[in-house]
Design a protein around this motif. Structure first.
Motif, mmCIF file in Angstrom:
data_model
loop_
_atom_site.group_PDB
_atom_site.id
_atom_site.type_symbol
_atom_site.label_atom_id
_atom_site.label_comp_id
_atom_site.label_asym_id
_atom_site.label_seq_id
_atom_site.Cartn_x
_atom_site.Cartn_y
_atom_site.Cartn_z
ATOM 1 N N TYR A 253 0.785 -1.274 0.092
ATOM 2 C CA TYR A 253 0.109 0.003 0.062
ATOM 3 C C TYR A 253 0.808 1.221 0.064
ATOM 4 C CZ TYR A 253 -4.599 -2.033 0.581
ATOM 5 O OH TYR A 253 -5.644 -3.026 0.206
ATOM 6 N N ILE A 254 2.033 1.261 0.812
ATOM 7 C CA ILE A 254 2.845 2.370 1.059
ATOM 8 C C ILE A 254 3.813 2.544 -0.024
ATOM 9 C CG2 ILE A 254 4.103 3.962 2.609
ATOM 10 C CD1 ILE A 254 1.039 3.774 3.543
ATOM 11 N N MET A 255 4.603 1.219 -0.263
ATOM 12 C CA MET A 255 6.038 1.348 -0.883
ATOM 13 C C MET A 255 5.890 0.687 -2.239
ATOM 14 S SD MET A 255 8.016 2.378 1.157
ATOM 15 C CE MET A 255 9.852 1.984 0.518
ATOM 16 N N GLY A 256 4.503 0.177 -2.588
ATOM 17 C CA GLY A 256 4.339 -0.910 -3.665
ATOM 18 C C GLY A 256 4.419 0.100 -4.992
ATOM 19 N N PHE A 257 4.035 1.343 -5.150
ATOM 20 C CA PHE A 257 4.310 2.156 -6.241
ATOM 21 C C PHE A 257 5.767 2.328 -6.353
ATOM 22 C CE2 PHE A 257 -0.102 3.406 -5.377
ATOM 23 C CZ PHE A 257 -0.744 3.464 -6.542
ATOM 24 N N LEU A 258 6.394 2.521 -5.519
ATOM 25 C CA LEU A 258 7.860 2.631 -5.575
ATOM 26 C C LEU A 258 8.570 1.706 -6.213
ATOM 27 C CD1 LEU A 258 9.895 4.905 -5.105
ATOM 28 C CD2 LEU A 258 10.554 4.019 -2.774
ATOM 29 N N PHE A 259 8.368 0.592 -5.493
ATOM 30 C CA PHE A 259 9.040 -0.905 -5.883
ATOM 31 C C PHE A 259 8.481 -1.012 -7.500
ATOM 32 C CE2 PHE A 259 8.819 -2.270 -1.372
ATOM 33 C CZ PHE A 259 10.172 -2.431 -1.313
ATOM 34 N N ILE A 260 7.281 -1.132 -7.815
ATOM 35 C CA ILE A 260 6.958 -1.398 -9.210
ATOM 36 C C ILE A 260 7.423 -0.482 -10.282
ATOM 37 C CG2 ILE A 260 4.890 -1.727 -10.604
ATOM 38 C CD1 ILE A 260 3.329 -3.016 -8.351
ATOM 39 N N PHE A 261 7.336 0.921 -10.032
ATOM 40 C CA PHE A 261 7.784 1.865 -10.822
ATOM 41 C C PHE A 261 9.219 1.990 -11.215
ATOM 42 C CE2 PHE A 261 3.397 3.665 -10.687
ATOM 43 C CZ PHE A 261 3.474 4.156 -12.071
ATOM 44 N N SER A 262 10.278 1.609 -9.821
ATOM 45 C CA SER A 262 11.521 1.376 -10.049
ATOM 46 C C SER A 262 11.861 0.015 -10.879
ATOM 47 C CB SER A 262 12.111 1.079 -8.823
ATOM 48 O OG SER A 262 11.776 2.258 -7.737
ATOM 49 N N LEU A 263 11.511 -0.810 -11.018
ATOM 50 C CA LEU A 263 11.418 -2.266 -11.568
ATOM 51 C C LEU A 263 10.988 -1.959 -12.962
ATOM 52 C CD1 LEU A 263 11.197 -4.799 -8.952
ATOM 53 C CD2 LEU A 263 12.943 -4.162 -9.934
ATOM 54 N N PHE A 264 9.871 -1.264 -13.260
ATOM 55 C CA PHE A 264 9.000 -1.572 -14.573
ATOM 56 C C PHE A 264 8.763 -0.336 -15.182
ATOM 57 C CE2 PHE A 264 8.379 -5.784 -11.827
ATOM 58 C CZ PHE A 264 9.006 -6.381 -12.554
ATOM 59 N N HIS A 265 9.027 0.867 -15.037
ATOM 60 C CA HIS A 265 8.845 2.080 -15.325
ATOM 61 C C HIS A 265 9.200 2.096 -16.927
ATOM 62 C CE1 HIS A 265 12.901 3.823 -16.063
ATOM 63 N NE2 HIS A 265 13.184 3.240 -15.253
ATOM 64 N N ILE B 121 5.013 9.754 -8.969
ATOM 65 C CA ILE B 121 3.749 9.182 -8.654
ATOM 66 C C ILE B 121 3.760 8.190 -7.231
ATOM 67 C CG2 ILE B 121 2.244 7.146 -9.749
ATOM 68 C CD1 ILE B 121 2.801 8.422 -12.362
ATOM 69 N N SER B 122 4.987 7.791 -7.246
ATOM 70 C CA SER B 122 5.276 6.707 -6.163
ATOM 71 C C SER B 122 4.891 7.768 -5.185
ATOM 72 C CB SER B 122 6.576 6.298 -6.266
ATOM 73 O OG SER B 122 6.732 5.452 -7.503
ATOM 74 N N ILE B 123 5.311 9.021 -4.924
ATOM 75 C CA ILE B 123 5.238 9.430 -3.605
ATOM 76 C C ILE B 123 3.856 10.152 -3.719
ATOM 77 C CG2 ILE B 123 6.089 11.740 -2.424
ATOM 78 C CD1 ILE B 123 8.777 11.304 -3.907
ATOM 79 N N ALA B 124 3.360 10.615 -4.876
ATOM 80 C CA ALA B 124 2.029 11.516 -4.867
ATOM 81 C C ALA B 124 0.776 10.436 -4.478
ATOM 82 C CB ALA B 124 1.891 12.147 -6.055
ATOM 83 N N ILE B 125 0.469 9.455 -5.103
ATOM 84 C CA ILE B 125 -0.564 8.610 -5.119
ATOM 85 C C ILE B 125 -0.553 7.915 -3.685
ATOM 86 C CG2 ILE B 125 -1.884 6.665 -5.786
ATOM 87 C CD1 ILE B 125 -0.965 7.389 -8.354
ATOM 88 N N PRO B 126 0.270 7.535 -3.143
ATOM 89 C CA PRO B 126 0.039 6.944 -1.714
ATOM 90 C C PRO B 126 -0.312 8.154 -0.540
ATOM 91 C CG PRO B 126 1.935 5.847 -2.809
ATOM 92 C CD PRO B 126 1.762 7.227 -3.473
ATOM 93 N N THR B 127 0.564 9.314 -0.788
ATOM 94 C CA THR B 127 0.351 10.329 0.064
ATOM 95 C C THR B 127 -0.961 10.926 -0.145
ATOM 96 O OG1 THR B 127 2.609 11.019 -0.269
ATOM 97 C CG2 THR B 127 1.312 12.714 0.701
ATOM 98 N N PHE B 128 -1.366 11.379 -1.334
ATOM 99 C CA PHE B 128 -2.506 12.058 -1.497
ATOM 100 C C PHE B 128 -3.777 11.092 -1.189
ATOM 101 C CE2 PHE B 128 0.126 15.162 -3.749
ATOM 102 C CZ PHE B 128 0.100 16.365 -2.815
ATOM 103 N N GLY B 129 -3.641 10.020 -1.558
ATOM 104 C CA GLY B 129 -4.587 8.616 -1.752
ATOM 105 C C GLY B 129 -5.093 8.591 -0.185
#
Lengths: 302, 228
Positions: free
Chosen positions: B61-73, B166-174
């Protein structure tokens, strides 16, 4: 049967027209050569036919299937694009196996290795492509284009970047493919190669086809005069001069002496008339040589 | 499509960062499970599931965006930038390329999540299938967004930068939107997955899947209409 058929095919980038309405038919089993200077639109044309680039307007059919259903025949078509870059960390063999699987072709490891050997990559089968030279990448590009036994093969400059020996080997390989009744559509900057390999040629200029046909047809289309040289020996020099004056009345004599007459004629049937004139004045003829324009002459003068 | 799926899946394991990511998931699952299994005797068995999966929930929920975007952007745009996509597009359909890539990434995360839940199951003697499913739905959303960005942004450097934002913005604002009454945050609430996953009730996850499907559809359309 037309394997490739295009109807008023056009491609523009913003307001710049690159391909300006091409109508073309390529028959089954042909080696069709596509010539043109850099920026003439050759690669854009091939890219449209292979689904890399989308046409602005017009239609085409590949193996009887229209352009909006191209996916249906992709497994029967092999393509060597103009820009050959591969997955750097995969070997040549891994590439061929991967590309064969994408097209759902059942190809064994041994068949892939044999193909790599045929294109001259025997010693690089297990080498990662990041270590490949430009010429080696071209060879792998040709190999991936013919994997799975396609019916139609597009080759965009198949020998560019290759050393002369490899280029000759590749030409031999292309001929072998053609002997298996495959249709080959190729572009090349090597006019000699096109002249040797292709059954028909199209010359593209500024987005349109300016010449189309066999080498002989293009020579006829582009030639204005045929230069004819006759090696001779006149037994009577005065009569020979008279005959030469008579010939000069209806042809353009470029050079003459007592051993040779060089003249420009409009049609090959004129040779008989010249020979007749010379024989009438008791002149022996040893050889007749005609110089038709080469593909290079046609290409450069176009 | 299957060949592209397989290649993308295998390639996912080739980078050091992807192995580190799996190691983080496995380590968090292992140490947290070990801790919870020992302390559940005191806290009571009814809190055990929350304890066991809390680490993974946090990671996704918190780090998922960061992990996925880092690996597969750069899943798609590395192919367009290097023009290897020209080989793919002459051999298969454009939707098959997108779907193959998506399935490859999904498979990587499926393996990663399955390994983590298997470790939890080893300690708890239970496989928390519902939590597994909900986390996988969340991953589906993030992966679909990642592939969409990779289709829309042609340059790899740009997609990496956008992915980081996105990895910072979506979890923060979401997550902030769940606690705030501000109008602009309410809009964000309905476009990020947190509201549906945490407050959406029994069927909230379906909305997240619908969002993912829409993003996949846009990805396919964007590649379908483009010169490569």
């Amino acid at each position: 049967m037309a394997v490739i058929e295009t109807v008023d095919l056009k491609k523009s980038y913003h307001k710049h027209s690159v391909v300006r309405g091409i109508n073309l038919q390529v028959q089954e089993g042909e080696i069709f050569g596509f010539l043109g200077r850099n920026g003439a639109g050759k690669t854009t044309f091939i890219n449209m036919l292979t689904g890399i680039v989308l046409p602005t307007s017009g239609q085409f059919r590949i193996l009887g299937v229209s352009n909006n259903q191209l996916d249906r025949v992709k497994h029967k078509v092999g393509v060597l694009p103009d820009y050959t870059e591969f997955y750097a960390n995969d070997t040549a063999l891994e590439h061929l196996q991967f590309f064969a699987k994408i097209q759902k072709h059942t190809v064994t490891k041994q068949q892939c290795m044999d193909l790599l050997e045929q294109v001259g990559l025997k010693d690089a089968i297990h080498v990662k492509t990041k270590k490949f030279s430009f010429g080696m990448k071209k060879k792998l590009g040709v190999a991936q284009a013919v994997i799975g036994n396609p019916e139609l093969i597009f080759l965009d400059e198949p020998t560019s970047g290759m050393d002369p020996e490899s280029a000759l080997e590749m030409q031999k390989f292309i001929r072998t493919l053609a002997s298996q009744n495959k249709t080959i559509f190729m572009t090349s900057h090597n006019l000699n190669e096109v002249e040797k390999l292709c059954s028909r040629i199209a010359i593209m200029k500024k987005g349109i086809i300016s010449g189309l046909g066999t080498i002989e047809q293009l020579q006829k289309q582009f030639q204005t005069n045929i230069e004819t040289t006759i090696k001779l020996f006149p037994k009577n020099e005065a009569s020979y001069r008279q005959a030469r004056d008579e010939i000069e009345n209806w042809t353009s004599v470029k050079y003459w002496d007592n051993h040779q007459l060089t003249t420009e004629i409009r049609d090959e049937s004129d040779i008989a008339r010249i020979v007749h004139s010379l024989c009438n004045v008791d002149t022996d003829i040893f050889a007749i040589q005609t110089n038709r324009p080469s593909l290079e002459d046609i290409f450069m003068n176009d | 499509m299957i060949a592209i799926w397989k290649k993308e899946f295998i390639q996912s394991f080739r980078s050091v960062f992807s192995l580190i990511t799996i190691a983080i998931f496995i380590a968090v699952s292992y140490y947290l499970s070990d801790f919870v299994s020992k302390s559940s005797i005191i806290t009571g068995i009814e809190f055990a599931e929350a304890g066991y999966v809390s680490g993974l929930v946090f990671l996704i929920y918190i780090m998922g965006f960061l992990f996925i975007f880092s690996l597969f952007h750069d899943t798609i745009n590395r192919e367009t930038e290097s023009r290897t996509i020209r080989f793919l597009v002459t051999k298969t359909s454009r939707p098959a390329i997108i779907l193959g890539k998506l399935l490859g990434i999904f498979s990587y995360w499926f393996v990663c999540l399955l390994a983590s839940f298997s470790i939890i199951a080893f300690f708890s003697h239970q496989f928390y299938i519902k939590t597994f499913g909900s986390l996988f739905v969340m991953l589906t959303y993030i992966v679909a967004l990642c592939v969409l960005m990779s289709c829309l942004i042609p340059k790899r450097s740009m997609s990496m930068f956008a992915g980081l934002l996105i990895s910072i913005a979506i979890p923060t604002f979401g997550l902030w939107s769940l606690l705030s009454d501000k109008l602009w945050l309410k809009v964000i609430k309905y476009i990020t997955p947190y509201h549906y996953m945490l407050e959406g009730g029994t069927w909230g996850w379906l909305v997240v899947l619908l969002f993912a499907a829409i993003m996949v559809g846009i990805s396919i359309l964007s590649l379908h209409r483009r010169d490569l």
